[in-house]
Design an enzyme around this catalytic site. Structure first.
Site, mmCIF file in Angstrom:
data_model
loop_
_atom_site.group_PDB
_atom_site.id
_atom_site.type_symbol
_atom_site.label_atom_id
_atom_site.label_comp_id
_atom_site.label_asym_id
_atom_site.label_seq_id
_atom_site.Cartn_x
_atom_site.Cartn_y
_atom_site.Cartn_z
ATOM 1 N N LYS A 240 -7.782 1.706 7.837
ATOM 2 C CA LYS A 240 -7.038 2.946 8.011
ATOM 3 C C LYS A 240 -7.556 3.709 9.232
ATOM 4 O O LYS A 240 -8.760 3.684 9.507
ATOM 5 C CB LYS A 240 -7.215 3.854 6.790
ATOM 6 C CG LYS A 240 -6.591 3.375 5.496
ATOM 7 C CD LYS A 240 -6.900 4.370 4.387
ATOM 8 C CE LYS A 240 -6.387 3.894 3.031
ATOM 9 N NZ LYS A 240 -4.930 3.989 2.930
ATOM 10 N N ARG A 314 -1.460 -2.178 -5.462
ATOM 11 C CA ARG A 314 -0.471 -2.975 -6.188
ATOM 12 C C ARG A 314 -1.035 -4.334 -6.610
ATOM 13 O O ARG A 314 -0.582 -4.915 -7.603
ATOM 14 C CB ARG A 314 0.795 -3.132 -5.335
ATOM 15 C CG ARG A 314 0.625 -3.914 -4.048
ATOM 16 C CD ARG A 314 1.746 -3.654 -3.049
ATOM 17 N NE ARG A 314 1.676 -2.303 -2.510
ATOM 18 C CZ ARG A 314 2.557 -1.786 -1.651
ATOM 19 N NH1 ARG A 314 3.576 -2.525 -1.224
ATOM 20 N NH2 ARG A 314 2.423 -0.560 -1.209
#
Length: 469
Positions: A240, A314
């Site tokens: 990130k 996920r």
């Protein structure tokens, strides 16, 4: 915190009406108060509060909280608040008391100078009855559970690890008479939970699959909650940017909410068998880190192409949802700070409700409105399903398009829901309200305990509905 009815207090919050406007006309003129928001009469220990004519439970909670925030650092021990009945004693009392108590929460553990809050008692300016007592009790339990969730989410990443989740689960189980199972890497390998393990591979700590159970006698239904517990998310090798990595301590919000749900449910003695499942992991970088271009075989046997290691939540949930379905639930809900796309689409203050069963979504949404939380239904569009197809595996962990990212993430999770549970499953993307870097509504800077209240109010409404049959 204590809640009482119809007694004297050190300070009063008074709802504005025509009689008060007339009586205090000169004072309001002096203060240049135009009957909007609040007006503080410090000399007489009163705060006047204008309520919206179209008052919702969420607005009532937020408005009361804003008033309390104005006086929370005064040297007072008790506050009396006027009472208003929207359409239900139970919910109005709950909304007022929850708003008042939540406004007192602050995470100041690491501050040298802490402003003291002396308020110990909230008094409601109305006669007590059973409905109101029930509403007050609910508010106390949910405010306590919310503070518990917020403390976990606000805690810093170097302090709060996968081990911390295990320690908190053990303490919670002991204090609330819950069953507890904690599984580590060896068990996860045995169960072929390779997606979960891949995310945690670069961490210095073993992953934790934590399973808490609340079992009352003669349970009406079996309900399973699954929480995403990324104690920190750097993005992994798909690192990130610095600005986006900041606040990623909040990526454990779903798991914290699940702990809060089972805590509150057990204290409310709800007639449901409730399971809280947490996938605790840490998405880091090392020579062991999983990589873009990897293909992972999940517990369900579905192969996953990894196109971005920052779409890690996920993957953890895929294996945890597989495990959860082995429990044969009547109702399955996962909570996760899953996508930035959800925040872009709905803003910081609203959670998304997704799933295959529109009736279930609509029912949950109706219950969420009574909880004081904001939520919105995002319907699965079958045309978006093609965006998560892979050329080399069964499914890709990212979409081939930048559009509809919250929904494609929900559709990804749906690939791991067996046919018999598709109509029993809801996915809550709480990425927005889970952590906000400013005061808002009844919440202070930081964690918002997103999902907790709407899930408990949902359970209470299911209980009432079943009892009427």
């Amino acid at each position: 915190m204590k809640v009482e009815f119809n007694k004297k207090a050190d300070f009063e919050i008074i709802f504005l009406n025509d009689e008060i406007k007339k009586e205090k006309k000169d004072f309001f003129k002096l203060m240049q108060y135009e009957h909007k928001g609040t007006c503080l009469d410090i000399a007489n220990s009163k705060l006047y509060l204008a309520l919206s004519p179209k008052l919702t439970y969420a607005a009532l909670t937020s408005t009361i909280a804003q008033a309390i925030k104005q006086i929370r650092h005064l040297n007072i021990k008790s506050v009396k608040i006027d009472y208003i009945n929207i359409d239900c004693h139970f919910n109005s009392v709950y909304s007022i008391i929850y708003g008042a108590i939540s406004a007192l929460y602050e995470f100041n553990k690491y501050q040298k100078e802490k402003k003291k809050i002396n308020i110990e008692k909230i008094i409601l300016n109305t006669q007590e009855d059973e409905d109101k007592k029930e509403g007050a009790n609910l508010a106390l339990i949910l405010a306590d559970s919310s503070a518990y969730v917020k403390d976990i989410v606000n805690e810093i990443p170097s302090t709060y690890t996968q081990e911390s989740f295990e320690e908190d689960a053990k303490k919670l189980a002991k204090e609330n008479n819950l069953e507890l199972k904690v599984y580590k890497d060896d068990y996860l390998k045995k169960e072929n939970m390779n997606a979960f393990l891949a995310v945690n591979r670069a961490s210095a700590y073993e992953a934790r699959l934590i399973h808490l159970t609340y079992k009352p006698k003669k349970a009406l239904k079996k309900i399973v909650y699954v929480g995403k517990g990324l104690v920190y998310d750097t993005g992994g090798l798909s690192l990130k940017p610095a600005d986006y990595m900041l606040t990623m301590k909040s990526d454990k919000s779903g798991a914290a909410a699940v702990l809060g749900i089972i805590k509150a449910a057990s204290q409310l003695k709800l007639p449901f068998e409730i399971h809280a499942i947490i996938g605790a992991a840490q998405n880091c970088i090392s020579e062991k880190a999983y990589m873009p271009d990897d293909v992972i075989i999940s517990r369900e046997g579905v192969s996953i192409e990894v196109r971005n290691t920052d779409a890690e939540g996920r993957l953890v949930l895929a294996d945890c949802l597989s495990y959860a379905q082995d429990l044969k639930p009547d109702y399955l809900i996962d909570l996760a700070t899953l996508t930035g796309a959800c925040v872009v689409g709905l803003g910081e203050y609203t959670s998304a409700i997704m799933g295959y069963n529109e009736d279930l979504q609509n029912e949950f949404y109706a219950h969420s409105k009574r909880s004081g939380e904001y939520a919105c239904i995002l319907h699965f569009n079958p045309h978006l399903a093609s965006l998560i197809k892979s050329k080399i595996a069964d499914i890709s962990n990212t979409s081939s398009s930048r559009y509809g990212g919250a929904i494609t993430a929900g559709l990804f999770l749906g690939e791991f829901i067996k046919e018999e549970y598709k109509d029993k499953w809801l996915h809550l993307d709480i990425a927005g309200p889970a952590y906000v870097e400013k005061d808002w509504g009844e919440n202070s800077y930081g964690a918002g305990a997103a999902g907790l209240r709407m899930c408990i109010i949902d359970l209470l409404n299911i209980k009432r509905k079943m009892e009427k049959k």
